[in-house]
Design an enzyme around this catalytic site. Structure first.
Site, PDB file in Angstrom:
ATOM      1  N   HIS A   1      21.985  -1.301  15.575  1.00 10.59           N
ATOM      2  CA  HIS A   1      23.167  -0.924  16.214  1.00 10.59           C
ATOM      3  C   HIS A   1      23.770  -1.663  17.566  1.00 10.59           C
ATOM      4  O   HIS A   1      22.967  -1.361  18.598  1.00 10.59           O
ATOM      5  CB  HIS A   1      23.507   0.505  16.546  1.00 10.59           C
ATOM      6  CG  HIS A   1      23.362   1.551  15.478  1.00 10.59           C
ATOM      7  ND1 HIS A   1      24.559   2.004  14.828  1.00 10.59           N
ATOM      8  CD2 HIS A   1      22.240   2.360  15.011  1.00 10.59           C
ATOM      9  CE1 HIS A   1      24.361   2.799  13.839  1.00 10.59           C
ATOM     10  NE2 HIS A   1      22.765   2.829  13.863  1.00 10.59           N
TER      11      HIS A   1
ATOM     12  N   ALA B   1      -2.753  -3.292  13.040  1.00  5.43           N
ATOM     13  CA  ALA B   1      -2.255  -1.780  12.716  1.00  5.43           C
ATOM     14  C   ALA B   1      -1.688  -1.349  14.003  1.00  5.43           C
ATOM     15  O   ALA B   1      -2.120  -1.453  15.065  1.00  5.43           O
ATOM     16  CB  ALA B   1      -3.534  -1.020  12.392  1.00  5.43           C
TER      17      ALA B   1
ATOM     18  N   ASN C   1       0.870  -1.344   0.040  1.00  2.04           N
ATOM     19  CA  ASN C   1      -0.024  -0.052   0.043  1.00  2.04           C
ATOM     20  C   ASN C   1       1.035   1.380  -0.039  1.00  2.04           C
ATOM     21  O   ASN C   1       1.961   1.032  -0.134  1.00  2.04           O
ATOM     22  CB  ASN C   1      -0.877  -0.028   1.109  1.00  2.04           C
ATOM     23  CG  ASN C   1      -2.233   0.704   1.013  1.00  2.04           C
ATOM     24  OD1 ASN C   1      -2.380   1.800   0.143  1.00  2.04           O
ATOM     25  ND2 ASN C   1      -3.303   0.284   1.672  1.00  2.04           N
TER      26      ASN C   1
ATOM     27  N   ALA D   1      -1.949  -1.443   8.786  1.00  2.00           N
ATOM     28  CA  ALA D   1      -1.430  -0.237   8.657  1.00  2.00           C
ATOM     29  C   ALA D   1      -0.577   0.289   9.888  1.00  2.00           C
ATOM     30  O   ALA D   1      -0.804   0.166  10.779  1.00  2.00           O
ATOM     31  CB  ALA D   1      -2.579   0.775   8.486  1.00  2.00           C
TER      32      ALA D   1
END
Length: 191
Positions: free
Chosen positions: A118, A162, A88, A144
């Protein structure tokens, strides 16, 4: 005489050579960025053309759907997207290490995939950046604005809700939600 990064003396000629090499590297990276992110990922570029441009940049793509606004950081050749996968709008893929999407994966808007890390050294301080591969297996679904962190595998058919932040592997056919993402259910399968 010029002084190097670690304090050693360098000749002016050596310092100029280093500066020219750094400038060349920066210009090449900027050109790659504008080609992959600003040109190929532009909203005015039709999907078939976007597909061809991404392939020419080195991405390993099969027939899929990639919406505009994809940011690919790092070598485009580190990104593999399987057939039937749908990406998307406005996703961010950090491809310092390999990012692999299987078949028929659904990626919601604004999803972030991070491969750079790291590690903490023996002195407790962050060390130089390293890349850790991310794998999203067949038919997984990333909701999302979810985020997948370095070294994670999202199992086949798994669902990430999401806004979730995935910090460790997700089992197949399982549902994850939260920050950090935790197992909250199982995907029901037709039997």
């Amino acid at each position: 005489m010029a002084i190097g990064r670690s304090g050693e003396r360098k000749s002016v000629g050596s310092a100029i050579a280093i500066a020219l090499r750094m400038t060349r590297d920066d210009v090449l990276e900027a050109l790659r960025y504008y080609y992959v992110v600003k040109f190929a990922g532009a909203r005015l570029v039709p999907r078939p053309m976007r597909y061809a441009l991404y392939r020419s940049a080195g991405m390993r793509l099969q027939l899929n759907s990639i919406a505009p606004g994809l940011f690919v950081g790092g070598p485009a050749s580190n990104l593999t997207i399987g057939p039937g996968t749908s990406i998307n709008v406005d996703c961010f893929f950090d491809c310092l290490a390999k990012v692999t999407f299987g078949r028929e994966v659904m990626v919601g808007m604004g999803v972030t995939i991070v491969t750079s890390d790291h590690p903490i050294g023996p002195d407790g301080r962050p060390q130089s950046v390293v890349g850790r591969e991310v794998v999203i297996e067949d038919r997984a679904w990333l909701g999302a604005r979810s985020m997948v962190l370095p070294g994670v595998t999202v199992g086949e058919g798994a669902i990430v809700s999401a806004g979730s932040v995935v910090t460790r592997d997700c089992r197949p056919l399982s549902i994850y939600a939260g920050v950090p993402a935790r197992l909250v259910g199982q995907v029901k399968t037709a039997e």
